[in-house]
Scaffold this motif. Structure first.
Motif, short mmCIF file in Angstrom:
data_model
loop_
_atom_site.label_atom_id
_atom_site.label_comp_id
_atom_site.label_asym_id
_atom_site.label_seq_id
_atom_site.Cartn_x
_atom_site.Cartn_y
_atom_site.Cartn_z
N VAL A 1 2.73 -8.00 1.69
CA VAL A 1 3.27 -9.11 2.36
C VAL A 1 4.21 -9.60 3.54
CG1 VAL A 1 5.55 -8.00 -0.07
CG2 VAL A 1 6.44 -7.58 2.04
N GLU A 2 4.53 -10.44 3.82
CA GLU A 2 4.40 -10.82 5.51
C GLU A 2 5.16 -9.62 6.06
OE1 GLU A 2 5.07 -15.23 5.44
OE2 GLU A 2 5.90 -14.44 7.64
N ASN A 3 5.97 -9.20 5.09
CA ASN A 3 6.75 -8.12 6.37
C ASN A 3 7.04 -6.77 6.22
OD1 ASN A 3 9.12 -7.80 8.23
ND2 ASN A 3 11.12 -9.20 7.26
N ASN A 4 5.73 -6.61 6.08
CA ASN A 4 5.30 -5.58 5.53
C ASN A 4 6.56 -4.20 6.55
OD1 ASN A 4 4.01 -5.78 3.34
ND2 ASN A 4 1.90 -4.32 4.60
N ALA A 5 6.29 -4.59 8.03
CA ALA A 5 7.47 -3.45 8.47
C ALA A 5 8.56 -2.94 7.96
CB ALA A 5 7.46 -4.19 10.23
N SER A 6 9.76 -4.41 7.57
CA SER A 6 11.08 -4.11 7.00
C SER A 6 10.91 -3.27 5.66
CB SER A 6 11.54 -5.07 6.97
OG SER A 6 11.08 -6.30 6.31
N VAL A 7 10.02 -3.59 5.14
CA VAL A 7 10.06 -3.32 3.52
C VAL A 7 9.20 -2.02 3.63
CG1 VAL A 7 8.52 -3.00 1.49
CG2 VAL A 7 9.00 -5.26 2.31
N ALA A 8 9.21 -1.64 4.00
CA ALA A 8 8.58 0.33 4.78
C ALA A 8 10.02 0.97 5.40
CB ALA A 8 7.41 0.31 5.39
N ARG A 9 10.71 -0.02 6.08
CA ARG A 9 11.83 0.52 6.96
C ARG A 9 13.00 1.07 5.57
NH1 ARG A 9 11.43 3.09 10.58
NH2 ARG A 9 13.36 2.79 12.16
N PHE A 10 12.62 0.13 4.75
CA PHE A 10 13.92 -0.16 3.46
C PHE A 10 12.79 1.09 2.59
CE2 PHE A 10 16.22 -1.16 -0.04
CZ PHE A 10 15.45 -0.93 -0.77
N LEU A 11 12.24 0.80 2.40
CA LEU A 11 11.74 2.56 1.59
C LEU A 11 11.85 3.90 1.69
CD1 LEU A 11 8.05 0.98 0.25
CD2 LEU A 11 10.56 1.09 -1.37
N GLN A 12 11.31 4.20 2.93
CA GLN A 12 12.42 5.51 3.78
C GLN A 12 13.87 5.22 3.84
OE1 GLN A 12 10.07 3.88 7.29
NE2 GLN A 12 8.49 5.34 6.36
N ALA A 13 15.09 4.47 3.64
CA ALA A 13 16.04 4.44 3.72
C ALA A 13 16.84 4.18 4.76
CB ALA A 13 15.96 6.25 2.73
N LYS A 14 15.78 4.05 5.52
CA LYS A 14 15.94 3.25 7.27
C LYS A 14 17.26 2.24 7.36
CE LYS A 14 15.28 5.29 11.28
NZ LYS A 14 15.71 6.24 11.32
N THR A 15 17.13 1.33 6.25
CA THR A 15 18.27 -0.22 6.17
C THR A 15 18.38 -0.34 5.08
OG1 THR A 15 16.05 -1.17 5.88
CG2 THR A 15 16.61 -1.01 8.14
N ASP A 16 19.65 -0.95 4.31
CA ASP A 16 18.99 -1.07 3.15
C ASP A 16 19.03 -2.40 2.86
OD1 ASP A 16 22.78 0.41 3.42
OD2 ASP A 16 20.82 1.12 2.25
N PRO A 17 18.71 -3.08 1.97
CA PRO A 17 18.32 -4.46 1.72
C PRO A 17 19.02 -5.26 2.24
CG PRO A 17 18.90 -2.99 -0.34
CD PRO A 17 19.24 -2.57 0.32
N ASP A 18 19.77 -6.03 2.97
CA ASP A 18 20.38 -6.90 3.79
C ASP A 18 19.91 -6.68 5.34
OD1 ASP A 18 24.04 -5.70 3.11
OD2 ASP A 18 22.27 -4.53 4.39
N GLY A 19 19.40 -5.01 5.67
CA GLY A 19 19.05 -5.27 6.77
C GLY A 19 19.89 -4.47 7.24
N THR A 20 21.22 -3.71 6.38
CA THR A 20 21.75 -3.00 7.86
C THR A 20 21.05 -1.56 8.01
OG1 THR A 20 23.27 -2.64 5.74
CG2 THR A 20 23.53 -4.46 7.31
N ILE A 21 21.46 -1.09 8.74
CA ILE A 21 21.62 0.41 9.02
C ILE A 21 21.88 1.46 7.99
CG2 ILE A 21 21.22 2.62 10.52
CD1 ILE A 21 20.00 0.61 11.48
N ALA A 22 20.95 2.22 7.38
CA ALA A 22 21.07 3.07 5.66
C ALA A 22 21.60 4.62 6.63
CB ALA A 22 19.98 2.85 4.98
N GLY A 23 21.84 5.09 5.94
CA GLY A 23 22.42 6.31 6.39
C GLY A 23 21.48 7.55 5.66
N GLY A 24 19.63 7.08 5.26
CA GLY A 24 18.49 7.98 5.33
C GLY A 24 18.33 8.99 4.50
N PHE A 25 17.60 10.06 3.83
CA PHE A 25 17.91 10.03 2.56
C PHE A 25 17.72 11.24 3.27
CE2 PHE A 25 13.71 7.24 0.72
CZ PHE A 25 14.70 7.46 -0.82
N LEU A 26 17.93 12.46 2.38
CA LEU A 26 18.24 13.47 2.97
C LEU A 26 17.70 14.08 2.84
CD1 LEU A 26 20.88 15.20 0.08
CD2 LEU A 26 21.73 13.87 2.63
N VAL A 27 17.15 15.31 4.26
CA VAL A 27 15.81 15.77 4.11
C VAL A 27 16.16 17.45 3.71
CG1 VAL A 27 14.33 17.02 6.05
CG2 VAL A 27 15.22 14.42 6.08
N GLU A 28 15.57 17.93 2.51
CA GLU A 28 15.65 19.06 1.99
C GLU A 28 14.03 19.52 1.36
OE1 GLU A 28 17.32 17.61 -2.37
OE2 GLU A 28 19.22 17.42 -1.47
#
Length: 484
Positions: free
Chosen positions: A131-158
């Motif tokens: 998509v045009e905004n691939n960077a934001s999509v990647a950040r969301f899938l990596q749990a760096k941000t939430d759908p609205d663009g706010t900072i997310a807590g991130g995935f647990l690293v196990e």
């Protein structure tokens, strides 16, 4: 309920219920996928359940272990029929078709971690979405941000259960799907996140339609304690339910696998493809001897190699002692044969009897890794029909110590929900004297299976003797009943 620590990305077995309160609204995403309004309304009215079975098979070409995930989705209310889908985590194309989404091509795999510019650990994602905004999509899938663009807590690293997955710092599941007819794509990353201070299984997803429009969202599931597995052998691979509840009012019977249920001597037939009968017997006996000896030596040195590596190294030692060598392909075939050992003749009637007794809860307790042991059970033509007799699989690779270390038997007790003062409530069944002595040293009951009728001669600790001795495995039920 939140996901317990026994539920991991490598063990999602159980029934999951979509938590609508913790998940994004499904209607915008379903609309983008072209799902008709009437079906979208039905989705909004149902309680969605997904039964996940995660298990391993062997690639017939490479002989490597393959992880498979099977989904059986059902819905309560709304009049929706269920669907079933199977995925193999090898990033090879899978084909799936159902009445909602039509024909779909899918790819799935485990992924390890990478380090972000701020030093945080996140999934090592090779983004497939375009998509045009691939960077934001990647950040969301990596749990760096939430759908609205706010900072997310991130995935647990196990840390994963096996070092060959990723780089050992974390593990996630990555899927990508494409509609054959409509052209939409769906990309997901699965993991665990903290929500309200509790650990939940989440699936982050991005859906793109053929026009390039996209929606991002995530779903969270609640694990329920279900034992209605669609495949009996999933019981061997999972710790889905609270075993303390399962075992209440029953007697735990823990079967050793190698040398007790499965005969390691049956490997002789495979060795006879390369050597004379006498030499095959010699190599087989030495292979087993060194396999056990290596585990004891590793314990003494406070070192650990998983049982598959120990088995490989001990085979090499046995061949060298006999002045023989085999090609890499032949070695690989022998290792694969170790996954399909024959049972002793008294195993089938014994397991039939145990399965019919509701007061007995049978489990397997082994030195092997979960993958190795589960493959052994599933691929043994004699044992696999009785896989449902076992309520669980307990292996020492979780604590990286081998029998007869006291820690292994204490680990078994913990997994069975038994306190240190309740060791006598667990019965070990083993054909290996060292295993019997180890169990007795912790206060467990232990029955030695003396099929050769040699009598008890082990003098490592003369005061530690079996609770009972049987010459036929079938007699264990009577021995246990007489003492409880």
């Amino acid at each position: 309920m939140a996901a317990p620590m026994t539920i991991t990305i490598q063990n999602l077995n159980g029934t999951w219920t979509l938590d609508k309160g913790l998940s994004n609204e499904t209607d915008p995403m379903l609309k983008l996928l072209g799902v008709p309004w009437v079906l979208r309304k039905a989705f909004s009215a149902v309680t969605l359940h997904v039964h996940i079975s995660e298990y391993t098979t062997t690639d017939p070409m490479t002989r490597k272990a393959l992880v498979n995930i099977e989904f059986v989705q059902s819905a309560i209310g709304g009049g929706l029929a269920g669907t079933t889908e199977k995925r193999t985590l090898n990033w090879q194309m899978n084909h799936h078709k159902d009445y909602i989404f039509g024909a779909v091509q899918g790819w799935s795999r485990f992924i390890g971690c990478s380090t972000d510019i701020d030093g945080s650990i996140l999934p090592d994602l090779d983004l497939q979405t375009n998509v045009e905004n691939n960077a934001s999509v990647a950040r969301f899938l990596q749990a760096k941000t939430d759908p609205d663009g706010t900072i997310a807590g991130g995935f647990l690293v196990e840390e994963p259960e096996a070092s060959h997955f990723g780089n050992g710092l974390g593990l996630w599941l990555h899927t990508f799907e494409r509609s054959v007819n409509s052209g939409w794509t769906l990309e997901q990353v699965w993991g665990f996140e903290l929500i309200g201070g509790q650990r939940y299984f989440t699936r982050r997803m991005v859906i793109v339609n053929s026009a390039g429009q996209y929606e991002m969202g995530f779903s969270s599931g609640i694990i329920t304690c279900s034992r209605s597995f669609t495949r009996s052998y999933v019981k061997l691979l999972s710790l889905t339910c609270n075993l303390t509840a399962i075992m209440t009012g029953t007697t735990v019977v823990a079967f050793d696998l190698y040398g007790t249920l499965l005969s390691t001597e049956s490997i002789v037939k495979q060795l006879e493809k390369h050597f004379s009968h006498a030499k095959a017997q010699s190599i087989s006996a030495l292979w087993r001897r060194y396999q056990l000896e290596y585990t004891w030596r590793l314990n003494s040195m406070d070192r650990y190699e998983d049982f598959s590596i120990v088995t490989f190294n001990s085979l090499q030692h046995a061949l060298a002692d006999n002045g023989e060598q085999l090609s890499d392909d032949d070695i690989e075939q022998l290792m694969a044969a170790y996954d399909s050992l024959s049972t002793f003749t008294d195993v089938t009637p014994t397991l039939t009897k145990v399965a019919a007794d509701p007061s007995l809860e049978a489990v397997i307790f082994s030195n092997g890794t979960k993958i190795m042991v589960s493959n052994s059970v599933l691929r043994s033509k004699d044992l696999s029909p009785h896989a449902s007799a076992f309520k669980d699989l307990v292996t020492v690779d979780e604590i990286q110590r081998y029998k007869p270390s006291r820690a292994t038997y204490q680990h078994l007790a913990t997994q069975m929900g038994k306190a240190p003062t309740q060791m006598s409530k667990i019965w070990l069944i083993s054909g290996n004297p060292f295993d019997i002595v180890g169990a007795r040293s912790t206060g467990m009951q232990a029955i030695w299976v003396d099929r050769a009728n040699t009598g008890w001669n082990d003098a490592a600790a003369p005061d530690l003797r079996p609770t009972a001795i049987v010459h036929n495995l079938e007699h264990i039920v009577e021995e246990i009943r007489a003492r409880i």
